[in-house]
Motif scaffolding. Structure first.
Motif, PDB file in Angstrom:
ATOM      1  N   ALA A  90     -98.488  43.104  83.076  1.00 18.99           N
ATOM      2  CA  ALA A  90     -97.216  43.603  83.594  1.00 18.99           C
ATOM      3  C   ALA A  90     -96.238  43.890  82.460  1.00 18.99           C
ATOM      4  O   ALA A  90     -95.475  44.852  82.518  1.00 18.99           O
ATOM      5  N   ARG A 114     -82.315  24.279  83.020  1.00 15.89           N
ATOM      6  CA  ARG A 114     -81.598  23.537  84.049  1.00 15.89           C
ATOM      7  C   ARG A 114     -82.615  22.802  84.913  1.00 15.89           C
ATOM      8  O   ARG A 114     -83.431  23.419  85.595  1.00 15.89           O
ATOM      9  N   ASN A 139     -91.970  30.394  92.797  1.00 14.59           N
ATOM     10  CA  ASN A 139     -92.416  31.719  92.389  1.00 14.59           C
ATOM     11  C   ASN A 139     -93.871  31.850  92.798  1.00 14.59           C
ATOM     12  O   ASN A 139     -94.744  31.195  92.227  1.00 14.59           O
ATOM     13  N   PHE A 185     -71.663  26.638  79.041  1.00 13.61           N
ATOM     14  CA  PHE A 185     -70.726  25.532  78.832  1.00 13.61           C
ATOM     15  C   PHE A 185     -69.811  25.785  77.623  1.00 13.61           C
ATOM     16  O   PHE A 185     -69.591  24.915  76.787  1.00 13.61           O
ATOM     17  N   ASN A 228     -81.328  25.671  93.511  1.00 11.50           N
ATOM     18  CA  ASN A 228     -80.628  25.998  92.264  1.00 11.50           C
ATOM     19  C   ASN A 228     -79.303  26.677  92.597  1.00 11.50           C
ATOM     20  O   ASN A 228     -79.152  27.890  92.447  1.00 11.50           O
ATOM     21  N   LYS A 251     -77.137  21.457  81.466  1.00  8.76           N
ATOM     22  CA  LYS A 251     -78.471  21.886  81.055  1.00  8.76           C
ATOM     23  C   LYS A 251     -79.056  20.896  80.040  1.00  8.76           C
ATOM     24  O   LYS A 251     -78.322  20.207  79.344  1.00  8.76           O
ATOM     25  N   ASP A 300     -87.783  32.606  71.894  1.00 11.88           N
ATOM     26  CA  ASP A 300     -87.063  33.106  73.063  1.00 11.88           C
ATOM     27  C   ASP A 300     -87.925  34.061  73.860  1.00 11.88           C
ATOM     28  O   ASP A 300     -88.789  34.744  73.318  1.00 11.88           O
ATOM     29  N   PHE A 319     -78.967  42.997  78.140  1.00 15.95           N
ATOM     30  CA  PHE A 319     -78.352  42.938  79.471  1.00 15.95           C
ATOM     31  C   PHE A 319     -77.005  42.222  79.431  1.00 15.95           C
ATOM     32  O   PHE A 319     -76.104  42.548  80.196  1.00 15.95           O
ATOM     33  N   TRP A 365     -85.581  27.103  84.324  1.00 13.46           N
ATOM     34  CA  TRP A 365     -85.317  25.915  85.143  1.00 13.46           C
ATOM     35  C   TRP A 365     -86.543  25.008  85.108  1.00 13.46           C
ATOM     36  O   TRP A 365     -87.620  25.438  84.690  1.00 13.46           O
ATOM     37  N   CYS A 418     -90.253  26.381  84.112  1.00 13.26           N
ATOM     38  CA  CYS A 418     -90.459  27.797  84.446  1.00 13.26           C
ATOM     39  C   CYS A 418     -89.932  28.651  83.312  1.00 13.26           C
ATOM     40  O   CYS A 418     -88.947  28.316  82.655  1.00 13.26           O
ATOM     41  N   VAL A 419     -90.576  29.784  83.094  1.00  9.74           N
ATOM     42  CA  VAL A 419     -90.167  30.714  82.036  1.00  9.74           C
ATOM     43  C   VAL A 419     -88.753  31.238  82.286  1.00  9.74           C
ATOM     44  O   VAL A 419     -88.088  31.720  81.375  1.00  9.74           O
ATOM     45  N   GLU A 420     -88.287  31.103  83.535  1.00 14.30           N
ATOM     46  CA  GLU A 420     -86.939  31.591  83.869  1.00 14.30           C
ATOM     47  C   GLU A 420     -85.831  30.645  83.406  1.00 14.30           C
ATOM     48  O   GLU A 420     -84.657  30.980  83.521  1.00 14.30           O
ATOM     49  N   LYS A 479     -86.622  40.079  86.364  1.00 16.16           N
ATOM     50  CA  LYS A 479     -87.849  39.677  85.685  1.00 16.16           C
ATOM     51  C   LYS A 479     -88.939  40.721  85.868  1.00 16.16           C
ATOM     52  O   LYS A 479     -89.571  41.135  84.912  1.00 16.16           O
ATOM     53  N   LEU A 480     -89.168  41.153  87.104  1.00 20.26           N
ATOM     54  CA  LEU A 480     -90.270  42.077  87.333  1.00 20.26           C
ATOM     55  C   LEU A 480     -89.982  43.049  88.483  1.00 20.26           C
ATOM     56  O   LEU A 480     -90.200  44.242  88.372  1.00 20.26           O
ATOM     57  N   ARG A 514     -85.589  38.532  76.565  1.00 21.01           N
ATOM     58  CA  ARG A 514     -84.310  38.804  77.226  1.00 21.01           C
ATOM     59  C   ARG A 514     -83.424  37.578  77.406  1.00 21.01           C
ATOM     60  O   ARG A 514     -82.276  37.700  77.778  1.00 21.01           O
ATOM     61  N   TRP A 515     -83.967  36.376  77.233  1.00 19.89           N
ATOM     62  CA  TRP A 515     -83.109  35.212  77.343  1.00 19.89           C
ATOM     63  C   TRP A 515     -83.628  34.085  76.452  1.00 19.89           C
ATOM     64  O   TRP A 515     -84.775  34.088  76.021  1.00 19.89           O
ATOM     65  N   SER A 516     -82.726  33.125  76.198  1.00 19.60           N
ATOM     66  CA  SER A 516     -83.071  32.015  75.315  1.00 19.60           C
ATOM     67  C   SER A 516     -83.957  31.017  76.062  1.00 19.60           C
ATOM     68  O   SER A 516     -83.837  30.855  77.268  1.00 19.60           O
ATOM     69  N   ARG A 532     -78.867  40.103  73.348  1.00 21.14           N
ATOM     70  CA  ARG A 532     -79.494  40.392  74.644  1.00 21.14           C
ATOM     71  C   ARG A 532     -78.873  41.632  75.278  1.00 21.14           C
ATOM     72  O   ARG A 532     -77.733  41.586  75.728  1.00 21.14           O
ATOM     73  N   TRP A 590     -99.506  38.646  83.901  1.00 19.58           N
ATOM     74  CA  TRP A 590     -98.209  38.878  83.264  1.00 19.58           C
ATOM     75  C   TRP A 590     -98.338  39.651  81.960  1.00 19.58           C
ATOM     76  O   TRP A 590     -97.452  40.410  81.581  1.00 19.58           O
TER      77      TRP A 590
END
Lengths: 217, 315
Positions: B256, B282, B79, A107, A44, B289, B272, A122, B140, B136-138, A176-177, B275-277, A120, B253
């Motif tokens: 956590a 990707r 991960n 984009f 990536n 994307k 969402d 952050f 990608w 992935c939850v991140e 993330k963690l 913290r992110w959409s 957000r 999780w």
């Protein structure tokens, strides 16, 4: 020992040090360009580039904050003459970091970007840090220092402490963690800010008596 | 200033291409292969196992026709916190994992609790190749040609009791062979869970391999779960215990960060991450994307599982 000698004699060769520093500070960027070209940035690469640019903006910020403590501890006042370039590199890497977000992540979808900034935390704090960095970069020229006057200029540039805190929080909030890296940055920043609070007579005296003169080139 | 060349992802290796005649006769092939596999595919299969040669498998109609993510990316961007929290860590450190001998015990609300040796699981049925999207939850995604068995095959063999409502998956947590376990980033062992009907769904796969070979260690060897309509972390790796229970289990999780990770964790562009959409993703190897699809594109098959549920609350 040779290094120590060179540094302690730095006053006479500030020009050389500046050229060397200018080149060295470009290495993180060249590494990324090289890696992107040769496809060695992992699965990536866009994520790698975004994170790397952010890390280097923060690294250069902490390095910039090292100048004053180092100068006080060693008495090498010439180090002050490297500070502007380091500060501008913070701005340079932060700008590239922000650009990767605006371009490669969003984009240029401005509606999404504005939503992100408000929604957000952050992103909000990262954007704030960049917004504060902008006036510092714009007033970094000799002419601007003169126009503002040393006192105002110095007051404005104290924003760098707020920016540093925002930058570390930005990093902390996006992880993330595993917060071990942001935690290390926090400790380093505490040491650098703590030095300024604890070092006798640091800064304040000059400001109060109005004797402050920005570093002359 | 900074130019990023398009990655060279068009190099398709021969193993990635389904022969044309097989592709065109896919369903015929499947029918015969399935019947054939039940009886006779087992012998060559276990022989293949012993020598760690490519695994025999039958194609599945549940596979996506999308182009698989290159093996190099599938095995170097993972991960798997048991080997470190950086996505490059598992490929660097997972070699210490010992995948033989390996047992998986199935216990709890079942008629026949049983401990399987890993080789016995390979013999439960013919391996299927399932090419699935992984989100992935991140933010990608990849496309991975897994090899495995429907989890239902394993669960049916132990006969779940009527009182069993959920399935809990417990991953290995051996500090000697899994260095990441020595750091308490997660409350080890890694726990995941599914509702019983999710676990029995035909898409839910017990993966034993990928790209035609046994599972690489960094991908969760020797066996892992693959639940393609949920975020990747729902698919526990290197599983040692499966427990059928009555109440919804806690997951690693959720423990956590319960605000950010719910029990269901279905891929959902409408909900969402705090913290992110999650609206886009990707795909590894792509520059632009993509829009994320509800249930990761498996809505036709799995949306009925959640009929009447508010997925914003049950995230």
């Amino acid at each position: 020992m040779a290094w120590w000698f060179a540094l302690s004699q730095g006053k006479r060769h500030v020009g050389l040090f500046k050229i060397a520093l200018f080149a060295v500070c470009l290495i993180p960027l060249l590494r990324l360009v090289w890696g992107a070209w040769n496809d060695t940035l992992g699965a990536n690469p866009i994520e790698f580039i975004t994170r790397s640019l952010g890390s280097w903006a923060l690294n250069f910020l902490l390095i910039t904050l090292c100048v004053t403590p180092l100068r006080k501890l060693t008495g090498w006042n010439w180090l002050l003459q490297l500070r502007r370039m380091l500060g501008l590199y913070v701005f340079f890497y932060a700008s590239l970091h922000l650009s990767t977000y605006l371009w490669l992540d969003k984009f240029f979808d401005w509606q999404e970007i504005v939503k992100d900034i408000f929604k957000r935390p952050f992103i909000t704090i990262g954007m704030s840090a960049f917004a504060m960095l902008l006036p510092l970069a714009l007033t970094s020229t000799k002419g601007m220092v003169r126009r503002l006057g040393g006192l105002h200029w110095q007051r404005l540039h104290r924003l760098i402490y707020v920016i540093a805190i925002c930058a570390v929080v930005h990093y902390w909030w996006l992880v993330k963690l595993d917060v071990s890296l942001p935690a290390i940055y926090s400790v380093l920043l505490c040491i650098l800010l703590g030095f300024r609070l604890l070092w006798p007579g640091q800064g304040r005296r000059n400001v109060i008596s109005g004797n402050f003169k920005p570093a002359q080139e | 200033m900074l130019s990023i060349p398009a990655r060279r992802t068009n190099d398709v290796t021969p193993s990635e291409i389904t022969p044309r005649e097989v592709f065109e006769r896919r369903r015929d092939f499947l029918g015969t292969a399935a019947g054939f596999a039940l009886g006779t595919a087992l012998a060559p299969l276990s022989a293949a196992l012993a020598s760690e040669k490519p695994l025999a498998s039958i194609k599945s109609p549940l596979s996506t026709p999308e182009k698989p993510t290159p093996l190099k990316d599938v095995t170097s961007y993972n991960n798997f916190y048991e080997f470190g929290t950086d996505k490059a860590d598992p490929a660097l450190h997972a070699h210490t994992l010992k995948t033989r001998p390996w047992t998986v015990s199935i216990e709890g609300l079942v008629k026949q609790p049983k401990t399987f040796a890993i080789d016995d699981i390979f013999r439960l049925g013919a391996l299927e190749e399932r090419i699935y999207r992984l989100r992935c939850v991140e933010g990608w995604s990849m496309v991975i040609p897994w090899l495995g068995l429907p989890l239902a095959t394993l669960l049916k063999s132990v006969e779940p009791l009527g009182s069993a409502k959920y399935v809990e998956f417990i991953s290995a947590a051996d500090p000697k062979t899994m260095p990441g376990v020595n750091r308490s980033v997660i409350d080890w062992p890694y726990l995941e869970g599914l509702r019983l009907d999710e676990a029995m769904h035909p898409l839910t796969l017990l993966a034993l391999g990928l790209y035609g070979e046994v599972l690489p260690k960094q991908n969760g060897a020797p066996l892992r779960l693959v639940v393609p309509w949920k975020y990747g972390f729902k698919s526990g790796k290197s599983i040692v215990k499966i427990r059928l229970v009555e109440k919804q289990p806690q997951t690693a999780w959720m423990k956590a960060n319960p605000r950010e990770y719910g029990f269901y964790s279905n891929v959902n562009p409408e909900v969402d991450h705090p913290r992110w959409s999650q609206a886009s993703e990707r795909r590894i190897g792509e520059f632009l994307k993509r829009k994320t699809l509800p249930f990761n594109g498996y809505a036709d098959q799995v949306a009925p599982l959640y009929a009447g549920m508010d997925l914003k609350i049950n995230f």
